[in-house]
Write a protein that holds these residues in place. Sequence first.
Motif, PDB file in Angstrom:
ATOM      1  N   VAL A  70      30.986  18.385  26.501  1.00  0.00           N
ATOM      2  CA  VAL A  70      31.127  17.487  27.635  1.00  0.00           C
ATOM      3  C   VAL A  70      29.779  17.387  28.330  1.00  0.00           C
ATOM      4  O   VAL A  70      29.208  18.388  28.763  1.00  0.00           O
ATOM      5  CB  VAL A  70      32.212  18.003  28.606  1.00  0.00           C
ATOM      6  N   ALA A  71      29.264  16.168  28.410  1.00  0.00           N
ATOM      7  CA  ALA A  71      27.976  15.934  29.060  1.00  0.00           C
ATOM      8  C   ALA A  71      28.208  15.618  30.536  1.00  0.00           C
ATOM      9  O   ALA A  71      29.191  14.973  30.901  1.00  0.00           O
ATOM     10  CB  ALA A  71      27.254  14.776  28.387  1.00  0.00           C
ATOM     11  N   SER A  72      27.266  16.050  31.353  1.00  0.00           N
ATOM     12  CA  SER A  72      27.378  15.765  32.782  1.00  0.00           C
ATOM     13  C   SER A  72      26.995  14.301  33.031  1.00  0.00           C
ATOM     14  O   SER A  72      26.453  13.622  32.162  1.00  0.00           O
ATOM     15  CB  SER A  72      26.469  16.691  33.581  1.00  0.00           C
ATOM     16  N   LYS A  73      27.262  13.830  34.227  1.00  0.00           N
ATOM     17  CA  LYS A  73      26.969  12.445  34.566  1.00  0.00           C
ATOM     18  C   LYS A  73      25.475  12.168  34.488  1.00  0.00           C
ATOM     19  O   LYS A  73      25.042  11.114  34.003  1.00  0.00           O
ATOM     20  CB  LYS A  73      27.507  12.138  35.961  1.00  0.00           C
TER      21      LYS A  73
END
Length: 102
Positions: A70-73
């Motif tokens: 999961v990549a951050s914004k």
Amino acid sequence: MKQLLLTLAATILLAGGAYAQTPSEDKAAPSAAATATEKAAAKATRKTQGAAVAKSAQPGDDRPATAAKVASKSERKLAKAHRKAEGAKVSKQPKEVTGTNN
């Protein structure tokens, strides 16, 4: 020949009823209806089993269980900007001449 065929056809028609089901074989055995608590318990069991199966590895599933990161914004914004800059750079390059119909 016709008499032989007629006799054979009549025999088949009469013998076909011998293999039919008897009245006792056409219905399932009667059973007692399940109570609401039994239904709820069975539903809970199916739900937990289904969740376990969904989380386990399936046949033909060749990706590892921890493949999704999961990549951050901010990481997504940075990646988008990088892709956009790369696309702009490629679009400004002259097109390669290929083929004879130019």
